[in-house]
Scaffold this motif. Structure first.
Motif, PDB file in Angstrom:
ATOM      1  N   SER A 115       0.960  -1.264   0.052  1.00 50.11           N
ATOM      2  CA  SER A 115      -0.093   0.019   0.052  1.00 50.11           C
ATOM      3  C   SER A 115       0.822   1.337   0.039  1.00 50.11           C
ATOM      4  O   SER A 115       0.650   2.301  -0.388  1.00 50.11           O
ATOM      5  N   GLN A 116       2.098   1.059   0.457  1.00 46.46           N
ATOM      6  CA  GLN A 116       3.120   2.256   0.391  1.00 46.46           C
ATOM      7  C   GLN A 116       4.174   1.895  -0.567  1.00 46.46           C
ATOM      8  O   GLN A 116       5.415   2.259  -0.448  1.00 46.46           O
ATOM      9  N   SER A 174      -0.496  -0.336   6.935  1.00 43.88           N
ATOM     10  CA  SER A 174      -1.398  -1.008   5.760  1.00 43.88           C
ATOM     11  C   SER A 174      -2.574  -1.349   6.453  1.00 43.88           C
ATOM     12  O   SER A 174      -2.533  -1.769   7.851  1.00 43.88           O
ATOM     13  N   ASN A 180      -6.441  -4.364  -1.539  1.00 47.09           N
ATOM     14  CA  ASN A 180      -5.794  -3.287  -0.948  1.00 47.09           C
ATOM     15  C   ASN A 180      -4.762  -2.990  -2.158  1.00 47.09           C
ATOM     16  O   ASN A 180      -4.106  -3.953  -2.943  1.00 47.09           O
ATOM     17  N   ASP A 240      -1.333   0.240  -3.656  1.00 50.26           N
ATOM     18  CA  ASP A 240      -0.547   1.492  -3.465  1.00 50.26           C
ATOM     19  C   ASP A 240      -1.314   2.626  -3.683  1.00 50.26           C
ATOM     20  O   ASP A 240      -2.107   2.608  -4.590  1.00 50.26           O
ATOM     21  N   TRP A 241      -1.199   3.499  -2.847  1.00 50.37           N
ATOM     22  CA  TRP A 241      -1.827   4.725  -2.841  1.00 50.37           C
ATOM     23  C   TRP A 241      -1.992   5.896  -4.204  1.00 50.37           C
ATOM     24  O   TRP A 241      -2.722   6.253  -4.743  1.00 50.37           O
ATOM     25  N   ASP A 276      -2.348   2.136  -7.516  1.00 52.28           N
ATOM     26  CA  ASP A 276      -3.146   1.079  -7.512  1.00 52.28           C
ATOM     27  C   ASP A 276      -2.252  -0.401  -7.905  1.00 52.28           C
ATOM     28  O   ASP A 276      -2.887  -1.435  -7.970  1.00 52.28           O
TER      29      ASP A 276
END
Ligand code: SF4
Ligand code: SF4
Ligand code: SF4
Ligand code: FES
Length: 957
Positions: A546-547, A803, A904, A906-907, A910
């Motif tokens: 997610s990061q 996350s 879920n 990556d901000w 995606d």
């Protein structure tokens, strides 16, 4: 130039010296100037004089065992071996004298006296150095009979699926042992026994298959006799011609000589002049190419109106016209943006370019995406933001100049093996290693390699770990102030330094989050900042979070802060997964970018393409892959053209993907096999393997290498031709005669590629690294040398955000995924090769503590359940993973690893968070409900395929 009769590459006997100082010597009366450190053998070879040799090879350190290369040197007693004797100023050397002839003949006579004289029926006949040397030294008879002790009846070890070891042909030159040690770095072979008794063995007298051998083939290539020989050569005989091409597996992009008999591959030999691999290979590129002619290849176009219907084989015309009419119907009914396309990172640059052009020009939408969305899109975003270019900064050669290496979220020994071999060689020379990975990957402790630090980061906390490393560097005065002052934006740097220096970012504060001891982290940070040339190599364990984009930026921050960019031995190096991930991104496969990473909203860029293509291009970005699935489920996205990509198996949250596909009206799949996605398709267009087409791939070093056709497309067309047919049927003309014309168009429209052409690539020896343009006519091996592509480097704040996927009471374990050496990605290719002998199913690695808590033993079936779904796998109880973390691969569709992974992402990009899924694991005795359903659906689809109507009309021209 690059299609030749088969001949052995020139071998100079010993490696080139790296010295810039020279001495003058005289060889056979000719004076020459030679670099200090050069062997007499190599000096002679460079002067065009070939001294006979058997145990020497220029990719191995000299060994001096065969005594065939003896020379005479004025003022020296005896007859020194030329391979182990370095040149000295003023040396006067004789390589051909009657005495030397005698000595060499005697040596050869001894070899031949313990060697079967079956040259005419030997598989190496015509490609054997022993045979050549017997001829060169003029051996005419052998005085010793075969009555005494000999090895002629030693049994062959045929256990390896790809090559045999016949000890009766072995001359114990130890080239294989040294190749395994020095080139591959596996140390699987030894010389067992002494003198006459000495024999080559794999490990402790194991068979090759049972040993530590990883089947890279380096020993086979090194063997001067037929002792180690490819099974295909034994079966088919020597090749007739060869063609240089590029491996279609991983992002290392190894160059190979495809040795051919007509249109049949006899063997793939790593090309010595290949600039990415320098003559080395791994088991996949070297041996696992049989899938290309596997019986499962789909060779006829097929259509059906519903996925519950049997397939109907049709002519190419009918399939293309049906696909075009369906796409038009859908657009007529649901609007222009109701369709889209997926480009393939396995296809060539030219093919990828055409698919995005088809979508933008013929479909009239920007709904195009690529599998890079689910792997390295954060690399593009993170590196572009900080450094100004979405690509790695170095050559692979650069690693030989590094002093301290960080390998983060990557397992090169499994996924980028040829690079791993090079890295290990540098580590054996003394470079330091920091591994940041939740698992103890092979590099943590390999033969003669031991990581100085292994930071077993808790999945999902990479950003916190790197920020803590930056904290150490910033607060302990380890920043390279001069580099930062000269090369980076001051304000952004000051903000970053203030941020990372805050106490909450210290290793001590972060260790609760990352699970990494503060003292190890401090030690690693100090080592990286002070250890000399520092380089960072990273993989999907960085990006698929997610990061992900934040972590890529944290990596760039670290490199800038320590001044480790813009020269040999340093840099930021994403290890790309598939062969052409870099290229597919470069070619405009993302919905917001035209080729060369230029935003579709940029009027000037868009107009340039509009003029060239004669169409209007939308100024708004199109749908990303996950948005396409969402739009399909909400009823607004109905048609998809998917080339060379298996989104059902490779994308996360499988049930979400299959529900989306099942809701669509026309899915066109172009692939070489009926993959998982094709089971949801309405049109199947047969694809072509890399052996069946011309074009280029771009590897992780930005190296554009030629792919060359060695056989006719099995189904009639190369993939780029099929895209042209579809475009023409849709009314948008594409009339390229050869992929070189597509590359010319790419070069015309893309500033970083403006100097690239097939001709240029050939002139430069087979490859060129972009940017290649007027400013860099021969390409750019190292980026950001004097300044960053964006001008000044930009430090970015990397605030750690946990996350959503965290372990909870319900899901107490964290699942992370990766690859294994013998299999590749969704396994469609490698599962159809003997590579399954090493890995025939995905396994679940679980720590002994977690296993014991759950009563699980190795081999048990274990259900893993997340909030997305449940699947079962066999357990492998191992300390490779830390407590609380479990691990699996995703090479087999029936394992359903991606049934468990969530959406879920990556901000910024995606990119799915494959590397962190909170799960529970328990011992079970039966497959999951999903697996039962998959099995049923698979049976139905196989039946529909088997029952397809086969009244196919004429073959394509
Ligand atoms: S194939 Fe590679 S790993 Fe195996 S023994 Fe030969 S050199 Fe070593
Ligand atoms: S197997 Fe081949 S390379 Fe190895 S020692 Fe024997 S002859 Fe030399
Ligand atoms: S390292 Fe990668 S490119 Fe090279 S042979 Fe292996 S799979 Fe192919
Ligand atoms: S080649 Fe020099 S001793 Fe064998």
């Amino acid at each position: 130039m690059l299609e030749t009769v088969v001949k052995r590459d020139r071998d100079f006997g010993t490696p080139a010296s790296t010295s810039t100082e020279t001495v003058r010597i005289t060889i056979d009366g000719t004076e020459c100037e030679v670099a200090i450190g050069t062997s007499v053998m190599r000096a002679a070879a460079e002067a065009g004089i070939n001294i006979p040799k058997l145990c020497a090879s220029d990719n191995l350190e000299a060994f001096g065992s065969c005594r065939l290369c003896l020379v005479q040197i004025e003022g020296r007693r005896g007859y020194p071996a030329s391979c182990t004797t370095p040149v000295e100023a003023g040396m006067v050397i004789q390589t051909e004298t009657p005495k030397l002839h005698d000595l060499r003949r005697n040596v050869m006579e001894l070899y031949i006296s313990d060697h079967p004289l079956d040259c005419l029926t030997c598989p190496a006949n015509g490609d054997c150095e022993l045979q050549d040397m017997a001829g060169v030294v003029g051996l005419r008879n052998v005085r010793y009979g075969y009555d005494g002790a000999n090895h002629l009846d030693d049994a062959t070890d045929a256990s390896n699926p790809y090559f045999d070891y016949d000890p009766s042909k072995c001359i114990v030159c130890s080239r294989c042992v040294r190749a395994c040690d020095e080139v591959q770095g596996t140390f699987a072979l030894t010389v067992d026994g002494r003198g006459f008794e000495s024999r080559i063995t794999a490990g402790q007298n194991n068979s090759f298959l049972e040993s530590d051998c990883v089947s890279c083939g380096a020993c086979v290539q090194a063997c001067p006799t037929s002792s180690l020989t490819e099974k295909t050569v034994i079966m088919m005989g020597q090749a007739e011609h060869s063609v240089i091409t590029t491996c279609a597996y991983c992002g290392v992009g190894c160059a190979f000589k495809a040795e051919m008999k007509g249109e049949q591959v006899v063997r793939m030999v790593p090309w010595k002049d290949g600039q990415a691999n320098r003559g080395h290979s791994c088991v996949k590129g070297r041996f696992a190419w049989g899938y290309a002619t596997h019986q499962d290849r789909m060779l006829k176009p097929m259509i059906r109106s519903n996925i519950a219907d049997p397939w109907q084989e049709v002519s190419w015309d009918e399939a293309i016209n049906y696909a075009a009419s369906e796409l038009k119907r859908i657009q007529g009914q649901y609007g222009r943006d109701s369709i889209g396309g997926i480009t393939s990172s396995r296809c060539t640059n030219e093919e990828t370019y055409l698919v995005q052009k088809l979508v933008r020009a013929a479909f009239g939408t920007n709904n195009v995406d690529t599998c890079a969305r689910v792997c390295h899109s954060p690399t593009g975003y993170g590196l572009k933001t900080t450094l100004g270019e979405s690509a790695g900064t170095q050559t692979f050669d650069s690693v030989m100049h590094t002093d301290v290496v960080i390998v983060m979220g990557a397992n090169p020994s499994a996924a980028h093996p040829v690079f791993a071999s090079r890295l290990k060689r540098r580590l054996r020379q003394g470079a330091k290693l920091i591994v940041i990975d939740p698992r103890a990957i092979e590099l943590v402790e390999a033969p003669h390699v031991k990581a100085d630090f292994h930071l077993p980061v808790r999945p999902g906390t990479n950003t916190a770990l790197l920020t803590a490393m930056a904290h150490v560097i910033a607060t302990e005065g380890l920043i390279n102030d001069a580099f930062v002052a000269e090369r980076c934006e001051t304000k952004a740097f000051d903000e970053w330094r203030n941020f990372v220096s805050q106490p909450q970012n210290s290793p001590e504060a972060m260790q609760e989050i990352t699970g990494v001891s503060a003292s190890d982290l401090r030690g690693a940070a100090r080592l990286f900042a002070t250890g000399g040339n520092g380089s960072i190599y990273y993989g999907l364990g960085v990006t698929e979070h997610s990061q992900g984009s934040t972590t890529v930026m944290a990596i760039a921050n670290l490199a800038m802060a320590t001044g480790n960019l813009g020269r040999e031995g340093v840099g930021v190096n994403p290890l790309r997964g598939q062969n052409n991930v870099q290229g597919s991104c470069d070619m405009g496969s993302f919905p917001h970018e035209l080729p060369g990473y230029r935003h579709v909203s940029d009027d000037a860029v868009r107009h340039q393409f509009e003029q060239d293509w004669g169409v209007t291009i939308q100024a708004e970005p199109g749908l990303r892959l996950p948005n396409m699935f969402d739009a399909a489920l909400s009823g607004s996205f109905k048609g998809l053209y998917c080339q060379g990509e298996d989104i059902v198996q490779s994308d996360p949250n499988t049930q979400h993907v299959t529900a989306a596909l099942a809701s669509m009206e026309c899915i066109i799949v172009q692939d070489i096999f009926l993959n998982e996605t094709a089971k949801y398709a309405h049109v199947f267009l047969p694809g072509s393997s890399f052996l069946e087409k011309d074009g280029t791939f771009t590897n992780a070093e930005r190296r554009i290498s030629r792919v060359r056709k060695v056989m006719k497309p099995q189904a009639g067309f190369s993939d780029w031709e099929v895209t042209c047919l579809l475009s023409n049927a849709l009314g948008y003309a594409m009339n390229y005669r050869h992929p070189s014309e597509i590359m010319d168009e790419i070069a015309r429209l893309t500033p970083t590629f403006s100097g690239v052409s097939f001709k240029k690539i050939d002139e430069l020896g087979g490859s060129v690294q972009w940017p290649c343009n007027d400013a860099a006519p021969n390409g750019t091996p190292i980026m950001h040398v004097d300044e960053f592509v964006r001008g000044q480097g930009r430090f970015m704040i990397t605030q750690y955000v946990p996350s959503d996927e965290r372990s909870t009471r319900k899901y107490p374990l964290l699942l992370t995924t990766g690859r294994i050496l013998s299999q590749y990605n969704v396994g469609a290719q490698t599962r159809r090769t003997p590579n399954v002998m090493w890995h025939d199913a995905d396994r679940l690695e679980i720590h002994p503590h977690d296993a014991e808590d759950r009563g699980i033993q190795s081999g048990d079936w274990v259900a893993i359940q997340s909030r997305a779904g449940e699947t079962t796998l066999r357990a492998d109880v191992t300390e490779r993973v830390q407590p609380g973390v479990i691990y699996t691969t995703f090479h087999f569709p029936e394992s359903g690893a991606n049934v468990v992974t969530t959406d879920n992402s990556d901000w910024a990009t995606d990119c799915p968070e494959y590397k962190v899924t909170a799960v529970q694991a328990r011992r079970v005795t039966q497959p999951s409900e999903w697996q039962t359903n998959w099995s049923r659906f698979n049976d139905v689809q196989q039946t529909l395929l088997a029952n397809r109507s086969r009244e196919t009309p004429e073959e394509p021209a």
